[in-house]
Motif scaffolding. Sequence first.
Motif, PDB file in Angstrom:
ATOM      1  N   GLU A 117     -16.061 -58.946  11.383  1.00 42.02           N
ATOM      2  CA  GLU A 117     -17.145 -57.987  11.531  1.00 42.02           C
ATOM      3  C   GLU A 117     -16.669 -56.583  11.894  1.00 42.02           C
ATOM      4  N   VAL A 118     -15.498 -56.481  12.548  1.00 44.28           N
ATOM      5  CA  VAL A 118     -15.086 -55.186  13.091  1.00 44.28           C
ATOM      6  C   VAL A 118     -13.795 -54.661  12.472  1.00 44.28           C
ATOM      7  N   PHE A 119     -12.733 -55.469  12.461  1.00 41.20           N
ATOM      8  CA  PHE A 119     -11.431 -54.948  12.045  1.00 41.20           C
ATOM      9  C   PHE A 119     -10.627 -56.011  11.320  1.00 41.20           C
ATOM     10  N   PHE A 120     -10.108 -55.643  10.143  1.00 38.64           N
ATOM     11  CA  PHE A 120      -9.237 -56.534   9.371  1.00 38.64           C
ATOM     12  C   PHE A 120      -7.863 -55.887   9.240  1.00 38.64           C
ATOM     13  N   LEU A 121      -6.822 -56.616   9.649  1.00 41.16           N
ATOM     14  CA  LEU A 121      -5.452 -56.136   9.516  1.00 41.16           C
ATOM     15  C   LEU A 121      -4.806 -56.857   8.334  1.00 41.16           C
ATOM     16  N   PRO A 122      -4.340 -56.115   7.321  1.00 43.07           N
ATOM     17  CA  PRO A 122      -3.790 -56.765   6.125  1.00 43.07           C
ATOM     18  C   PRO A 122      -2.437 -57.417   6.390  1.00 43.07           C
ATOM     19  N   ASP A 123      -2.071 -58.295   5.464  1.00 37.97           N
ATOM     20  CA  ASP A 123      -0.735 -58.904   5.422  1.00 37.97           C
ATOM     21  C   ASP A 123      -0.437 -59.848   6.582  1.00 37.97           C
ATOM     22  N   LEU A 124      -1.468 -60.413   7.196  1.00 36.15           N
ATOM     23  CA  LEU A 124      -1.254 -61.428   8.225  1.00 36.15           C
ATOM     24  C   LEU A 124      -1.428 -62.819   7.612  1.00 36.15           C
TER      25      LEU A 124
END
Length: 337
Positions: free
Chosen positions: A156-163
């Motif tokens: 809903e708030v924050f997506f960090l790529p490449d995890l």
Amino acid sequence: MEWSLERVREMVAGGIQSMRDCESSAFGTAMCLLLLFVWYCYRVGREHSSSPLRGGYSTEPSRVGGGGGVLISTEADGRAKGRPVSGLEEQNGFAYCQSTECFRCTNTGEGLNQRLYHSLQDYAKRYTWSGMGRVHKGVRDQGRYLTSRPTIQRPEVFFLPDLPSAPFFSRDAQKHDVELLERSFPALLAELENIYHAPPARAGSSLPPGWKANSTPNGQWWTFYLVNQGTPLALNARRCPRAWRVLSQLRTFIANNVFGNACFSVLTPGALITEHYGPTNVRLRCHLGLRVPSSCELVVGGEPQCWSEGSCLLFDDSFLHRAFHEGERGTAVCEEG
């Protein structure tokens, strides 16, 4: 080459002059370095003082169901500060968040992205500049990430790529903390019994001190927070000294971060937590079953798992997930984080 007293004097004078020139150059270089250091300290100080998210540290263990069921839940820094959440208001037996600092209740936008960037900045600096670049890229492209994600995983708030991306994770992903929580199971269960069976907080209330009721379509879902969005709850921590001590020993418990939580969680018979997404994929959730009757289940990304007493479940709550207690007896209780 002829040597004479005059020649020696000239050589000595030249050497002294060269030394003076070197001293002047070295002094100038030292002054430049000092000014750069002062400027750097000033910039860092401004960044820290301007961040609206600075505050206490946070830890989040796993969820427990009891009375129905109890879990102890924590949020682990398995892959990624907060101010006190001051506006919790109880209406008709349910707690409603009124805080403008709550990330779950804040509309996304450039202001939120800036707050996220400053909050995650110090954490990312512990690693590499390339890691920091990934955080910057994640904040910059949030609009695209959040709208283009598949419906099975959409924080809903924050997506960090490449995890790494999976609904559930192996216990080995957080081996030290999982083993510590499971060794602490008897102490955590005893502490849960104390706070769960305490007299009501006030006349007319069915909840003991420190517990909050959450809105559910069926049954009851109660939580007892030790850390809420990065903010330690001092009164609750004093009621659970052993649980607090365990949290302080966890290696991956999220500190100074609005995405960190730790609580006891209770589902009564018939309770249903409807499908929803967590705020971010930069953390893992850990649920330690404390009291788990039959017919209790957690479904993450379409994959069902059952809690078991004294064992931990690791999952990514940025995937669509729900929980329910379909039994007729017993309260599901877990420690959640």
